[in-house]
Each structure stands twice: as C-alpha cells, then as structure tokens.
Motif scaffolding. Structure first.
Motif, PDB file in Angstrom:
ATOM      1  N   LEU B  24      37.295  20.106 -35.481  1.00 18.22           N
ATOM      2  CA  LEU B  24      38.188  19.826 -34.356  1.00 18.22           C
ATOM      3  C   LEU B  24      37.423  19.655 -33.058  1.00 18.22           C
ATOM      4  O   LEU B  24      37.818  18.904 -32.191  1.00 18.22           O
ATOM      5  N   TYR B  25      36.340  20.409 -32.907  1.00 14.21           N
ATOM      6  CA  TYR B  25      35.669  20.456 -31.612  1.00 14.21           C
ATOM      7  C   TYR B  25      34.346  19.718 -31.672  1.00 14.21           C
ATOM      8  O   TYR B  25      33.772  19.498 -32.729  1.00 14.21           O
ATOM      9  N   PHE B  26      33.864  19.395 -30.483  1.00 12.27           N
ATOM     10  CA  PHE B  26      32.527  18.823 -30.355  1.00 12.27           C
ATOM     11  C   PHE B  26      31.577  20.003 -30.255  1.00 12.27           C
ATOM     12  O   PHE B  26      31.240  20.457 -29.159  1.00 12.27           O
ATOM     13  N   ILE B  27      31.199  20.559 -31.415  1.00  9.03           N
ATOM     14  CA  ILE B  27      30.353  21.755 -31.383  1.00  9.03           C
ATOM     15  C   ILE B  27      28.971  21.355 -30.903  1.00  9.03           C
ATOM     16  O   ILE B  27      28.549  20.222 -31.067  1.00  9.03           O
ATOM     17  N   ALA B  28      28.307  22.296 -30.283  1.00  9.68           N
ATOM     18  CA  ALA B  28      26.993  22.038 -29.682  1.00  9.68           C
ATOM     19  C   ALA B  28      27.093  21.008 -28.583  1.00  9.68           C
ATOM     20  O   ALA B  28      26.254  20.135 -28.443  1.00  9.68           O
ATOM     21  N   ALA B  29      28.162  21.116 -27.781  1.00  8.26           N
ATOM     22  CA  ALA B  29      28.330  20.171 -26.677  1.00  8.26           C
ATOM     23  C   ALA B  29      27.224  20.320 -25.648  1.00  8.26           C
ATOM     24  O   ALA B  29      26.973  19.405 -24.872  1.00  8.26           O
ATOM     25  N   GLU B  30      26.541  21.463 -25.649  1.00 11.08           N
ATOM     26  CA  GLU B  30      25.455  21.668 -24.676  1.00 11.08           C
ATOM     27  C   GLU B  30      24.325  20.678 -24.928  1.00 11.08           C
ATOM     28  O   GLU B  30      23.613  20.291 -24.008  1.00 11.08           O
ATOM     29  N   ALA B  31      24.152  20.301 -26.196  1.00 14.64           N
ATOM     30  CA  ALA B  31      23.037  19.416 -26.530  1.00 14.64           C
ATOM     31  C   ALA B  31      23.394  17.951 -26.309  1.00 14.64           C
ATOM     32  O   ALA B  31      22.573  17.077 -26.552  1.00 14.64           O
ATOM     33  N   GLU B  32      24.618  17.677 -25.844  1.00  9.59           N
ATOM     34  CA  GLU B  32      25.076  16.308 -25.580  1.00  9.59           C
ATOM     35  C   GLU B  32      24.783  15.359 -26.744  1.00  9.59           C
ATOM     36  O   GLU B  32      25.225  15.618 -27.852  1.00  9.59           O
ATOM     37  N   GLN B  33      23.969  14.300 -26.490  1.00  6.22           N
ATOM     38  CA  GLN B  33      23.823  13.293 -27.552  1.00  6.22           C
ATOM     39  C   GLN B  33      22.963  13.784 -28.701  1.00  6.22           C
ATOM     40  O   GLN B  33      22.848  13.108 -29.715  1.00  6.22           O
ATOM     41  N   ASP B  34      22.349  14.960 -28.556  1.00  9.47           N
ATOM     42  CA  ASP B  34      21.531  15.478 -29.654  1.00  9.47           C
ATOM     43  C   ASP B  34      22.279  16.486 -30.508  1.00  9.47           C
ATOM     44  O   ASP B  34      21.667  17.144 -31.355  1.00  9.47           O
ATOM     45  N   ALA B  35      23.574  16.605 -30.292  1.00  7.94           N
ATOM     46  CA  ALA B  35      24.350  17.614 -31.016  1.00  7.94           C
ATOM     47  C   ALA B  35      24.154  17.506 -32.519  1.00  7.94           C
ATOM     48  O   ALA B  35      24.019  18.518 -33.212  1.00  7.94           O
ATOM     49  N   TRP B  36      24.096  16.260 -33.006  1.00  6.30           N
ATOM     50  CA  TRP B  36      23.994  16.082 -34.455  1.00  6.30           C
ATOM     51  C   TRP B  36      22.666  16.614 -34.988  1.00  6.30           C
ATOM     52  O   TRP B  36      22.601  17.147 -36.098  1.00  6.30           O
ATOM     53  N   ILE B  37      21.600  16.480 -34.171  1.00  2.37           N
ATOM     54  CA  ILE B  37      20.306  17.008 -34.626  1.00  2.37           C
ATOM     55  C   ILE B  37      20.364  18.526 -34.697  1.00  2.37           C
ATOM     56  O   ILE B  37      19.878  19.146 -35.638  1.00  2.37           O
ATOM     57  N   MET B  38      21.010  19.116 -33.664  1.00  5.43           N
ATOM     58  CA  MET B  38      21.097  20.581 -33.621  1.00  5.43           C
ATOM     59  C   MET B  38      21.852  21.107 -34.837  1.00  5.43           C
ATOM     60  O   MET B  38      21.465  22.112 -35.424  1.00  5.43           O
ATOM     61  N   ILE B  39      22.929  20.392 -35.204  1.00  8.86           N
ATOM     62  CA  ILE B  39      23.710  20.847 -36.361  1.00  8.86           C
ATOM     63  C   ILE B  39      22.842  20.829 -37.610  1.00  8.86           C
ATOM     64  O   ILE B  39      22.868  21.755 -38.425  1.00  8.86           O
ATOM     65  N   LEU B  40      22.013  19.787 -37.725  1.00 10.32           N
ATOM     66  CA  LEU B  40      21.128  19.714 -38.893  1.00 10.32           C
ATOM     67  C   LEU B  40      20.081  20.818 -38.847  1.00 10.32           C
ATOM     68  O   LEU B  40      19.763  21.431 -39.868  1.00 10.32           O
ATOM     69  N   ILE B  41      19.528  21.079 -37.647  1.00 14.52           N
ATOM     70  CA  ILE B  41      18.484  22.102 -37.541  1.00 14.52           C
ATOM     71  C   ILE B  41      19.042  23.469 -37.924  1.00 14.52           C
ATOM     72  O   ILE B  41      18.428  24.217 -38.682  1.00 14.52           O
TER      73      ILE B  41
END
Lengths: 390, 369
Positions: B24-41
């Motif tokens: 539902l949410y844009f998790i890791a919104a702090e990382a902005e456009q890198d959120a997807w990388i953070m989720i993978l890390i």
C-alpha cells in the motif's frame, strides 16, 4: 428450538449489516448523478476561484438519441465561486438540488491564465487529494478564461470533454505535443531540483482561419516558474521539446529541395540521446537525435531505385529543418523565457548528481550560457509504393 | 488432532503477511528513487531474521515462540516475553485493521461509519480464524496464485499504457553512495521483513519440517523482488516526489492505467486485492495473538477467546489514533523503533545467545557426568 432462534438472530444480523453499507443506505442512482466531464478553473478579479463544469446528467439524453434530432442537445454547465478551489468546486451543489457531483468520469482539467498566474499548487493539491479524481487526467492551460473553452459548443459533438479526450488520445499516439497528467505535474511541483513545470496549452482557433467543424486546438505549452504561470509558447517550441525528449512517434514534415522541388517525409521512429559532460566544472550538453522516416510525396524526376544516393539530399533537407526547430526551441528557452523548461538541469543532475549540487544555486545563470550541441541523423528507409515521382 | 500446514502454505503466509500492507505504501520513501535498491539490500536482513527464527525452532521443534521463550529464559522473564508477544501480535492485527479501514474508507466507502466497516471485516476474519489456522493458510495459498495472476495482468496494463512511464525517474542511481540511504531506511528491517516473525507461531505445524528453510527463504526472496518491482512502478509512474507525498501510491499508480482509451478505472481490482490482503494479514496476526494467549493460559483455542480477542482488536483499531496522519506517524516513526525492533530482532537474538550458552553448559555437564 434454541438452535432455530440462534440461527434466526444470526440471519437478522447478517441482513441488518448491509443496510448500513454504501449500496443501501448511501446509494445514488445514476439519474441522481451530476457527472462532471470537464472542469475549468479561473481566478476572478475579486480574488476568488471560479470553477466551471461541463456536466452530463441523465436528462441530457432523455428520450433516446433518435428523438433528439432537430434540436441541438444542450450540455448543462455550472459555475461556482469560492476562496479555495474545493469551496468553488462544491459551490453549485445547492443549485444542483438532489443531484450529487461525481468526478469519476472527469476527462480534462483546464486552468485559466489568471488562475495559473495566481499559482497552481493549491489547484493541484485539491485535485490530487480528492480520491474520486484519477491521477491520469490531462491538465491544460489556456490563454484567457477556461470557461470559454468549457462552454464552447462544438457542432461535431455536444460534449466538449469528449472532443478534448479524443484529441488528447491522438496527441499521445503521435507525440507531437506534450500531454501532462495530474501525477506528473504533481511530481514536478514537489521536486527539489530546479524543475520548471510545463503543461500543455489549449486554445480556441482563430475565427475564419480554418473552415471545418473543429472547435479546439491543443497547441503549444505553458511554462511555469515555481508554480506560477509565466508564459505560453507556440507549437513549434513544443515540437522542438518533443524532438529533444525523443517522444515523437509520428509526424509529417514538408521539405524544400534546392531546385525548387518539394516533398514531405513522415517520421516513423525517433530516438534521442542526451549526454552531459563537465569540463573544468562547467556543464556541456550533447543532444543526438536519430530519426527514421519514409518518403510520402515528392515532385521532380528522381529515380531512387537506380540511384539511392538521391535520398541523401532529402535526408539533408529534413535534417536541417529538424535541427532548426530544435535550435530555435533552445534559443527560446535561453533568450526569451530564460527558464530551463526543457529540463537540461534535471538531465545533468541525473547524470552527474555530485557536480550538479555545486552549481545548483547558480543554475539559472549558467543555463543561459550553457553550450548545447545538437546533432540530428535522418535516415529515409523507404519511398512508399512508388519508385519514381509521377 | 493437531492442525497441519504444508510448506507451500507456509511460503504463501510468509509472503503475504508483510506484502499485505507493504504494497500500500511507498516504503523506504527516504531513499526516494533508490527505494527499490534499498528493498533488495534489506532482503539480507530478512534472510538473517528467518535464519535466527529457524535456528531457534530447530532446538524446540514441537513448540511455538511462546514455549521457546519460557524454555530459554525461565518462567518469569520468559513468561513476560511470551505475554509481550501475545500483546504484540494483537497490536499489529489492530494496526493493520486500522490501515485497511482507513484506505477502504478513503477510496470507496466515504460515507460509511467506521464501526460498521470494522465489524463486517473483523466478523469475516474471526469466523475464518475460528475455523482453524489450517483454513486461513489454505486461503492464503490459493490467494497467492490469484494475486500473482491479477498483479501480472495489472503490470501488463501498466506497461502498455502510453505516456505514463518515465524510466528516467529512476535516475540518478545512488547519488549519495550506498551507505547513507541504507542507514536512513533501516526501518525496512522491521517492516516489511521483520513481520515474518509470525512464522515462529507456524513452524511447528508444518507437516514437512525439512522444507521449512526453503519455504521461508524463498518467500523472503519473492517478497523482496515483488516489493522492489512495485516501488519501481511507483517511481516510474508517479515520480519519487509525488509517490513520497501520496498516502496510498498503490491506488494512485493503478489509476494511471488507461489502455487504448478503454481500460480505465480499475478500482475494482484494488478493492478486491485490498480485502483479500487484509483478510490474510489480519487473520494470521489475529490467529497468532489468540493462539499465544491460549498457550500462555494453557488452554485450547475456544470460541469465547476468539470473540474476546475480536472485540479487543476491534476496539484497539478504533481508538489507536485520532486521525490518519497520526496513525501513519505512529506506524512509521514510533512502532518500528520501540515495538517492532525489540520484538522482531532484539529478543530473538537474545534468545539465540542465551540458548547457545545454555546448550554449551549442558554439554559440559554431560561430559563431566
């Protein structure tokens, strides 16, 4: 017996609960809906927002389409005033009576010049916050008042919103003019990196210029500084932008050849690559546009199947025309508007984030001096069904 | 007869429970456009947590986290921890219930009263729970396939809508290096990955214990991939700035879809996915809280207990926060630090350490003897 009573109570609860849900207690029949098709936002001299709706109600098409012949159908339209946009949006509810405003079918939002100059943050905020409104609604600005466009009665279709919607779909298909949606403008307005928001412009054609039943034109772009409307630019500039972004999908361009012959080519594939470099701490931009097109008409006497090199001349002419468009767009941005609406700053930031942070504050001055090199490569792939000109 | 679930059902539960509200949410919104990388890390953190839980499980293969705690820490401290876990599961169930009520109310049922929505949803869920965890897990496993199908259809629609996808939104990739955004988005350990702590209540029910590790790890892997893909969709569709500002980017993104001027307004899909997500997620958390309460009291799950827990969770969800921003603030700022982190990470790690020393001490004793 006990079991029966228990089951009865269960049944009662189950039947009672739905009575409180949307479909029963708060149901709205379709004839009680005032479906908003197009919405215009203006700003009056008294400092109030003026919202104009073009609506679609069940009474619009009462009696079926067959009987409506003879007399022109009238689309109801309503206006509301208010300090804020939402107040203005709901101002006409009293006059609507029982009918409930419904924004689910909204096709387009048009912002008038004064409302734009006042700042569009509030408008975009109100629209993005309302859950009925979708994020993929195209937003347009117009010179003059938005209500003129909402209330324009076209002869081809009584619902202006449908005409605009068709035109927007066409623009998306060809990519000759930018189409900006609510989500994109909201993103650009909340960006922190010197982004200049732009939206498409809509206008009424000049009277007596074209003799057909078209009633609207989607031409050009509106440029914003922060969130305030600054300027309208014509369609050639918008076309130049689309070339730079590589968003063009289909367009036919006329060409003039040296010996007075003329012809035209149709673009079929366009790809642009933008490279940025930092030399001694100063940014440089290289734009490379690759185009594939096909010949659609030509005069003169050239046998292409015998001498395919003849196409080079046409390619050269087409290339020069496109280069001119692109360069003029860049000059407009640098000299007239003095704003980076093409988004070079953003592109530089995306490729060199660290270096760009250093020059970020002075970007507006740097942009005017920014060296931009444009190269265009045109390839004509085929000549249609004919070998030689007729 | 003891209830049994298959490894595949465990897999779908571990996948769906964090996924349900993370999507539902844009998790890791702090990382902005890198959120997807953070989720993978932070998938690594997910693997580590599962490894910890499973290694605890291997020492006590017949029991749930309640008994691990009592066995490891003794009756007083361990009992306290067990009680905390029971409360924790109930709290998360209430929190998730509130999440879903909020979004359903904003998206579809604006005029309905919250209480009715609450009752309708919880009644369904607790009916399911009353029929046994086996049922909830079966629903989860069949819903997983449905979800994959619906999501892939939606993804195809999303990708085929012209003019809304801007791949350049993903640039620049990691402008400040990898460490700074990674430290900023540490909350990803707790949510979504840490919520897999519910698996500790289910391991002992798996009929094929050898495959637990494979099921859990592949669930985390699929979880990371799908959530990362989802946030890429948010970024390319809405842009990182708008996605960070939107309360429910999931809905905003799906509403961008418009295929050839026809396929439009897919809100129906959103509501279906939401309700099924809510059912599985709240159902599992509610089951965990009910089962752990029953285990602490040394009784079997009965209808009275389920009813009481239902009322408690319902009321907790209702009185949890005054308004949506407060709810979100507590959910993203307070809960991860002071509730998720101790319950999901610190106590299990402590348990592993204490367990290790206990085992060594035992070995020495047996050697001497």
């Amino acid at each position: 017996m006990k079991k029966v009573i228990r089951k009865l109570i269960c049944l009662l609860i189950v039947t009672a609960l739905p009575l409180y849900t949307t479909a029963c207690r708060y149901k709205v029949d379709i004839q009680d809906l005032a479906i908003v098709m197009a919405m215009g936002v203006d700003y009056t001299d008294e400092g109030k927002y003026k919202v104009s709706y073009q609506m679609f109600t069940s009474s619009t098409f009462q009696g079926g389409s067959g009987e409506a012949k003879g007399e022109a159908m009238v689309m109801p339209y309503f206006q509301g005033f208010g300090m804020t946009l939402t107040e203005a949006m709901h101002d006409m509810e009293e006059r609507l009576g029982k009918k409930k405003l419904h924004f689910g079918q909204l096709k387009v939002i048009i912002i008038g010049q004064k409302a734009g100059a006042e700042g569009i943050s509030l408008i975009i905020d109100a629209l993005a916050r309302l859950s009925e409104i979708k994020t993929n609604i195209p937003i347009y600005a117009t010179e003059g008042e938005a209500q003129d466009i909402i209330m324009k009665r076209a002869s081809e279709d009584p619902i202006t919103a449908n005409i605009i919607d068709n035109m927007v779909l066409r623009q998306v298909h060809t990519g000759t003019q930018p189409v900006v949606y609510l989500a994109q403008i909201a993103d650009k307005l909340s960006s922190k990196h010197n982004v200049v928001p732009i939206i498409g412009a809509i206008s009424l054609p000049e009277e007596g210029k074209v003799y057909d039943s078209s009633s609207l034109e989607l031409n050009g772009i509106a440029v914003f500084q922060d969130d305030k409307l600054l300027d309208f630019l014509d369609k050639d500039v918008a076309l130049g932008c689309q070339y730079i972004w590589g968003d063009i999908k289909i367009i036919t361009t006329p060409i003039k050849l040296k010996d007075g012959q003329k012809g035209s080519v149709q673009l079929q594939h366009c790809k642009s690559k933008i490279r940025t470099k930092f030399i001694d701490g100063k940014p440089e931009v290289y734009i490379n546009i690759k185009i594939q097109s096909s010949l659609t008409d030509i005069t003169g006497n050239m046998d292409f199947s015998k001498k395919p090199e003849l196409l080079n001349e046409i390619e050269e002419a087409n290339k020069n025309a496109i280069e001119k468009t692109v360069k003029e767009t860049i000059l407009t941005a640098k000299n007239d508007v003095k704003l980076d609406f093409i988004g070079f700053g953003d592109m530089i930031y995306k490729q060199h984030p660290k270096e760009f942070e250093k020059i970020k504050d002075k970007w507006e001055e740097i942009f005017i001096e920014l060296p931009i090199k444009v190269t265009v490569e045109v390839e004509i792939k085929d000549t249609g069904l004919l070998r030689r000109p007729i | 007869m003891q209830e049994k679930i298959s490894p595949y059902q465990l897999f779908s539960v571990i996948f769906l429970v964090p996924y349900g509200s993370a999507v539902l949410y844009f998790i890791a919104a702090e990382a902005e456009q890198d959120a997807w990388i953070m989720i993978l890390i932070y998938m690594i953190a997910g693997f580590l947590l599962q490894y910890i839980y499973i290694s605890l499980y291997k020492d006590y293969p017949q029991d749930t986290i309640m008994h691990w705690m009592i066995n490891i820490f003794g009756k007083v401290i361990g009992g306290g921890f067990a009680l905390l876990y029971a409360l924790y599961f109930a709290y998360i169930a209430a929190r998730v219930l509130r999440d879903f009520i909020t979004i359903i109310k904003i998206v579809a049922f604006f005029t309905n009263s919250v209480i009715i929505l609450n009752i309708v949803i919880t009644a369904t869920i607790f009916y399911g729970v009353a029929k046994g965890v086996e049922n909830v897990c079966r629903i989860a496993s069949s819903f997983f396939i449905l979800l994959l199908m619906v999501s892939s259809i939606l993804l195809v629609f999303f990708l085929s809508t012209p003019n809304i996808i801007h791949w350049h939104n993903l640039l620049p990739i990691l402008p400040k290096g990898i460490v700074e955004p990674a430290l900023k988005s540490w909350r990803l350990i707790t949510f979504p990955y840490g919520e897999t702590v519910i698996a500790t209540m289910l391991y002992s029910k798996v009929n094929n214990p050898k495959r637990i590790k494979v099921a859990a790890f592949s669930a985390i892997f699929v979880e990371g991939l799908i959530l990362s893909l989802t946030s890429i969709c948010y970024i390319v569709g809405l842009g990182p700035n708008f996605a960070g500002k939107s309360n429910f980017p999931f809905m905003d993104t799906l509403r961008l879809i418009r295929v050839s001027g026809l396929l439009d307004r897919l809100d129906l899909f959103i509501i279906i996915i939401l309700t099924l997500n809510a059912f599985v997620k709240i159902g599992i958390f509610a089951y965990c809280s009910i089962a752990s309460t029953a285990q602490i009291m040394g009784k079997k799950i009965n209808l009275k207990l389920i009813f009481i827990m239902g009322v408690i969770i319902n009321l907790a969800a209702y009185f949890m926060a005054e308004n949506v921003p407060q709810h979100l603030k507590i959910g993203f700022q307070f809960t991860p630090k002071y509730i998720h982190l101790p319950m999901q990470v610190i106590i299990p790690i402590l348990a592993v350490m204490v367990n290790f020393f206990k085992k060594r001490a035992k070995k020495k004793k047996t050697k001497i003897a």
